[in-house]
Design a protein around this motif. Structure first.
Motif, mmCIF file in Angstrom:
data_model
loop_
_atom_site.group_PDB
_atom_site.id
_atom_site.type_symbol
_atom_site.label_atom_id
_atom_site.label_comp_id
_atom_site.label_asym_id
_atom_site.label_seq_id
_atom_site.Cartn_x
_atom_site.Cartn_y
_atom_site.Cartn_z
ATOM 1 N N LEU A 1 48.359 -93.728 82.962
ATOM 2 C CA LEU A 1 47.710 -95.010 83.215
ATOM 3 C C LEU A 1 47.543 -95.820 81.935
ATOM 4 C CD1 LEU A 1 44.927 -94.148 85.839
ATOM 5 C CD2 LEU A 1 47.034 -95.446 86.209
ATOM 6 N N LEU A 2 47.131 -95.160 80.857
ATOM 7 C CA LEU A 2 46.933 -95.892 79.606
ATOM 8 C C LEU A 2 48.252 -96.382 79.043
ATOM 9 C CD1 LEU A 2 45.144 -96.941 77.392
ATOM 10 C CD2 LEU A 2 45.217 -94.681 76.303
ATOM 11 N N ARG B 1 52.665 -102.774 80.445
ATOM 12 C CA ARG B 1 52.607 -103.955 81.309
ATOM 13 C C ARG B 1 51.858 -105.117 80.665
ATOM 14 N NH1 ARG B 1 54.192 -104.097 86.393
ATOM 15 N NH2 ARG B 1 54.838 -102.180 87.472
ATOM 16 N N ARG B 2 50.792 -104.801 79.944
ATOM 17 C CA ARG B 2 49.925 -105.852 79.410
ATOM 18 C C ARG B 2 50.084 -106.059 77.905
ATOM 19 N NH1 ARG B 2 46.064 -107.188 83.182
ATOM 20 N NH2 ARG B 2 45.926 -105.793 84.990
ATOM 21 N N ALA C 1 49.625 -99.162 81.373
ATOM 22 C CA ALA C 1 48.904 -100.416 81.190
ATOM 23 C C ALA C 1 49.288 -101.090 79.872
ATOM 24 C CB ALA C 1 47.400 -100.160 81.226
ATOM 25 N N TRP D 1 49.316 -104.135 75.447
ATOM 26 C CA TRP D 1 48.156 -103.731 74.656
ATOM 27 C C TRP D 1 48.616 -103.088 73.359
ATOM 28 C CZ3 TRP D 1 44.919 -100.900 78.968
ATOM 29 C CH2 TRP D 1 44.364 -101.874 79.816
#
Length: 229
Positions: A187-188, A194-195, A191, A197
């Motif tokens: 998940l990390l 996708r974003r 994410a 980060w």
């Protein structure tokens, strides 16, 4: 028996996925089949090899059981024949790498616990297993290692390994702990992909001038010396 089966499946899945990611780098570099096999094999077994050496588990796992080595070679050859199918090889590479990262974060920590390592060492071995194959892949492929970039990569492996170990210490069944660790890391990392980060990067600041350094070394002037005159 079920616990060992789950860990074995995770380990094999990680080897296959990382071998795919290594072979995809070779496809981006337009290498021949030998290059595919070299990068796929180094990526698939590289992290586990470093882990076993650090833990003193010699000979390393693929020498004791060459099936993982043969699997990496076979997967790399398969990717050589099919790498033209994905429309965006780099995007496929990133997601394949993310899955391998999450799988190896858990299996690496589990392997360390099985040989008697403590919780802290187990988490560290999970990170090593999950990341060093990618480092070897990027170096051999002439890429900038992803662990040295701003992307959240090592942090995701750390979270997955820590979640697995902490869940075990809390009394969770091994299968549930493995699922939690994999999910946390995936998940990390997903994410972050996708974003976009990233962790904050160090920004250099200008140093002090000689006058500022001299002033810092002088006693504070509170006006008392002027009052004496």
């Amino acid at each position: 028996m079920l616990v060992q089966t789950v860990l074995t499946v995770l380990d094999w899945c990680g080897i296959v996925v990382f071998a795919i990611s290594g072979a995809l780098v070779a496809s981006r570099k337009q290498m021949d089949v030998v290059g595919f096999v070299l990068l796929g094999t180094a990526t698939g077994i590289g992290g586990g090899t470093v882990r076993d050496v650090l833990l003193g588990q010699l000979p390393v796992f693929w020498v004791r059981a060459p099936g993982s080595l043969v699997t990496c070679v076979a997967v790399s050859c398969l990717v050589f024949a099919t790498a033209h199918i994905p429309q965006s090889r780099y995007r496929v590479l990133l997601w394949a790498d993310a899955v391998g990262l999450a799988l190896f974060a858990v299996s690496g920590a589990a392997t360390a616990l099985e040989v008697g390592a403590g919780a802290v060492v187990a988490v560290a071995m999970g990170v090593v297993t999950a990341t060093f194959g990618g480092v070897i892949r990027d170096v051999l492929g002439g890429e900038s290692p992803v662990v040295l970039s701003r992307e959240i990569y090592v942090t995701a492996a750390l979270l997955g390994a820590a979640a697995f170990v902490l869940a075990l210490q809390a009394g969770a069944p091994r299968e549930l702990a493995a699922g939690l660790g994999f999910t946390a890391a995936m998940l990390l990392r997903g994410a972050a992909l996708r974003r976009a980060w990233s962790l904050p990067r160090y920004r250099p600041r200008p140093g002090r001038t000689p006058d500022e350094v001299r002033r810092l070394g002088e006693p504070p002037d509170d006006g008392r010396d002027r009052n004496r005159t």
